[in-house]
Design a protein around this motif. Structure first.
Motif, short mmCIF file in Angstrom:
data_model
loop_
_atom_site.label_atom_id
_atom_site.label_comp_id
_atom_site.label_asym_id
_atom_site.label_seq_id
_atom_site.Cartn_x
_atom_site.Cartn_y
_atom_site.Cartn_z
N TRP A 75 7.27 -12.18 -2.29
CA TRP A 75 7.25 -10.48 -2.45
C TRP A 75 8.45 -9.97 -1.88
CZ3 TRP A 75 7.91 -6.91 1.43
CH2 TRP A 75 7.63 -5.74 1.17
N LEU A 77 12.90 -16.87 -8.14
CA LEU A 77 13.25 -15.34 -7.85
C LEU A 77 14.79 -15.50 -7.20
CD1 LEU A 77 9.92 -14.04 -6.63
CD2 LEU A 77 11.12 -13.82 -8.86
N LEU A 118 1.57 -11.79 -7.89
CA LEU A 118 2.06 -13.41 -7.38
C LEU A 118 1.65 -14.66 -8.15
CD1 LEU A 118 0.61 -12.56 -3.59
CD2 LEU A 118 3.24 -12.68 -4.36
N ASP A 133 10.74 -0.24 3.45
CA ASP A 133 10.06 0.62 2.59
C ASP A 133 10.26 2.02 3.24
OD1 ASP A 133 8.39 2.09 1.12
OD2 ASP A 133 6.75 1.14 1.46
N GLY A 181 10.85 -10.52 -4.58
CA GLY A 181 10.67 -9.77 -5.85
C GLY A 181 10.87 -8.38 -5.82
N THR A 182 10.87 -7.62 -4.62
CA THR A 182 10.64 -6.24 -4.72
C THR A 182 12.02 -5.51 -3.81
OG1 THR A 182 9.08 -6.50 -2.81
CG2 THR A 182 8.23 -6.10 -4.80
N GLN A 229 2.66 -5.98 -6.59
CA GLN A 229 3.50 -7.14 -6.80
C GLN A 229 2.53 -8.53 -7.36
OE1 GLN A 229 6.68 -8.28 -6.68
NE2 GLN A 229 6.85 -10.38 -6.10
N PHE A 257 0.72 -1.22 -0.07
CA PHE A 257 -0.02 0.06 0.07
C PHE A 257 0.80 1.17 -0.04
CE2 PHE A 257 -0.07 -2.15 4.14
CZ PHE A 257 0.32 -1.35 4.95
N ALA A 278 6.02 1.30 4.67
CA ALA A 278 4.68 0.75 4.36
C ALA A 278 5.14 -1.01 4.34
CB ALA A 278 3.94 1.24 3.09
N VAL A 279 5.07 -1.52 5.42
CA VAL A 279 5.33 -2.91 5.17
C VAL A 279 4.06 -3.69 4.96
CG1 VAL A 279 6.10 -4.93 6.75
CG2 VAL A 279 6.95 -2.53 7.28
N PRO A 280 3.92 -4.43 4.28
CA PRO A 280 2.73 -4.95 3.72
C PRO A 280 2.02 -5.54 4.81
CG PRO A 280 4.44 -6.34 2.58
CD PRO A 280 5.11 -5.09 3.69
N ALA A 281 1.03 -6.41 4.20
CA ALA A 281 -0.07 -7.20 5.15
C ALA A 281 0.86 -7.43 6.44
CB ALA A 281 -0.31 -8.58 4.42
N GLY A 307 9.55 -9.96 -10.35
CA GLY A 307 10.67 -9.40 -9.78
C GLY A 307 11.67 -8.57 -11.04
#
Lengths: 296, 296
Positions: free
Chosen positions: B167, A169, A98, B252, B170-171, A96, A91, B256-259, A213
């Motif tokens: 994730w 990845l 999946l 980040d 990949g990011t 990304q 957010f 913003a750390v995801p879920a 990625g």
DNA sequence: CGGTAAGTTGAATCTAGTCAAGAAACGTGG
DNA sequence: CCACGTTTCTTGACTAGATTCAACTTACCG
């Protein structure tokens, strides 16, 4: 009976409308358990009387989201036609990808544990999914315990798929990732009866890059490189796999592809060879326009 | 009863020795279903009479493999103490670490679908696992259908974990991956009652690198960089997290750390604060030797 | 105490990312 | 059917970041 559902009730499954009632757009055709096992490529001795249990379908238009990350979990979905992308919407805006679930693939399993879907599923196509409310499944298992392992196996399969992804990845460079992606797609389409060697991508370079990625430019370059190396022929979304072994060689020069990038361990479908399969046309099948272009 | 197990019989579960009989090294203590749910951090209304069902333990010495990739699948394993690594042995020799299961984590789920484990589990420590033969679980579910969702949830959780991993790979760049790795470890240890801010790594730089898709030198550099930035204090295997928020900032910049990189959505354990938790010593707890070193 | 395994650090190389421009396909409305 | 704007894709030049190779330090274990 109610005892069997108590846990799901606690998670508010029991209070949800189930079966056909939860279908936003009613389709005439509902699927039996037997249909479902076939779709999932899991052979199963299903008692005949179970045939009366029916799962509803839902149609999802291109670009439409089937579920959003954070939505309350209620159902699993099995793709019956079309193609999706599942995305984590980190957010800070960037997303990304999946996975790209296709016919026979499961969606929504990431919501079982904490009760909310953790990723968004967007259709890349006009697609159709089978709605499998977990509560219905629980009732079914109660009546027919041998069905229990069905979901176990599907979840396990999904786990192996994502582990494969993590391997890709973690170990491969850009060209290797793109090669693995193409081989994977080729195998899955082949298993569905389409051509393994010639298909159209349903996703943009951006989406492929997000999935692998990589940046979209890198994907484009990798495709061009594989094209130049004679492994494939690319023209925009149209892919022709000229030399699959060479592609595998890109992944591992020592030709050692691990456990398998391929999705299912040699399913029974599509044993008819590419010639017949190529006749099976779909949105994935190449248009003739580029075919003559390629010949030129 | 036999009908309930027919599917598993077909997969040769029925012909395997089960329960205590399959334990290589008999431990006095076997675990009840209740113990198992507690270990997995899944609260569950377990009927009292189920307490008689017992799962066997197995001790695994440091460096020993619990299961090998390719072995026939028969049981799931839940770590009760110690720490493992699960690896894909890409049979050109090089290996990719897929995870570091610790207390409460599941292993072996990747074997359900195709009947063979797809990864090898090696103990990094003298560890103990609970043996959960799938056949036993099936019998249990037959007797107590509300248990069905237990495995669903555990599998789903595992799926989310690996998706988070994808994730990350990949990011994030090198420093972000290492930061995420440390935060994840911190949260998991915290949930087990150990210190969130001070612990010893059980794995080498090489293994961390393999897990994160990096070379060991890169891991070392990233740790040094985070050290220099004042986020952490590193000395070999000893890690002190000085500024967790700064670490999150590395992942980040927009915080913003995801879920959540964290494993379980806020389990109930370890609400006692770090002070009490720090007293809980284990192989993960920092030795005093380095503590005084750090103060100097 | 010495040998081995693990970790750190530096310099050169290479790969993928970034920025930017241009070409090709697509959709829409005239 | 064509013109237009938009999106997607390709390609090039430059930069940032990770790998490689190598030397060196530090811990660990008999």
């Amino acid at each position: 009976m109610t005892a069997a559902l108590s846990y799901y009730d606690a998670l508010d499954f029991g209070s949800m409308d189930q079966g056909t009632a939860s279908t936003q757009e009613h389709e005439g055709a509902n699927l039996s358990v037997r249909d479902l096992t076939r779709l999932l490529h899991i052979d199963y001795p299903v008692e005949a009387w179970l045939a009366r249990t029916a799962f509803a379908l839902r149609r999802v238009r291109e670009g439409e989201a089937l579920v959003h990350a954070g939505d309350k979990f209620h159902s699993l979905y099995v793709v019956r036609s079309g193609c999706f992308k599942t995305v984590y919407t980190d957010f800070s805006g960037s997303e990304q990808v999946l996975g790209f679930p296709m016919c026979g693939d499961l969606m929504g399993a990431d919501g079982i544990d904490c009760g909310h879907y953790s990723s968004t599923a967007v259709s890349l196509d006009t697609s159709e999914v089978v709605i499998v409310p977990l509560a219905s499944l629980a009732r079914l298992v109660y009546e027919c315990p041998s069905l229990e392992a069905l979901l176990y196996r599907v979840l396990s399969r999904e786990l192996v798929r994502v582990q494969n992804m993590a391997w890709t990845l973690g170990t491969l460079g850009a060209e290797g990732r793109v090669a693995a992606f193409l081989l994977n797609l080729s195998a899955r389409l082949g298993a569905l009866g389409y051509s393994r060697s010639s298909f159209n991508l349903r996703m943009t370079r951006q989406e492929i890059g997000s999935y692998l990625g990589l940046k979209l430019e890198t994907v484009s370059r990798a495709l061009s490189a594989l094209n130049g190396a004679g492994c494939i022929q690319v023209h925009q979304r149209s892919i022709d796999i000229v030399d699959a072994d060479a592609l595998r060689g890109v992944i591992d020069p020592a030709a050692a592809v691990p456990a398998s990038i391929a999705p299912h361990p040699a399913p029974t479908a599509a044993r008819s060879g590419d010639r017949a399969a190529r006749n099976a046309r779909s949105r994935f099948a190449s248009g003739s326009a580029w075919r003559q272009f390629a010949a030129a």
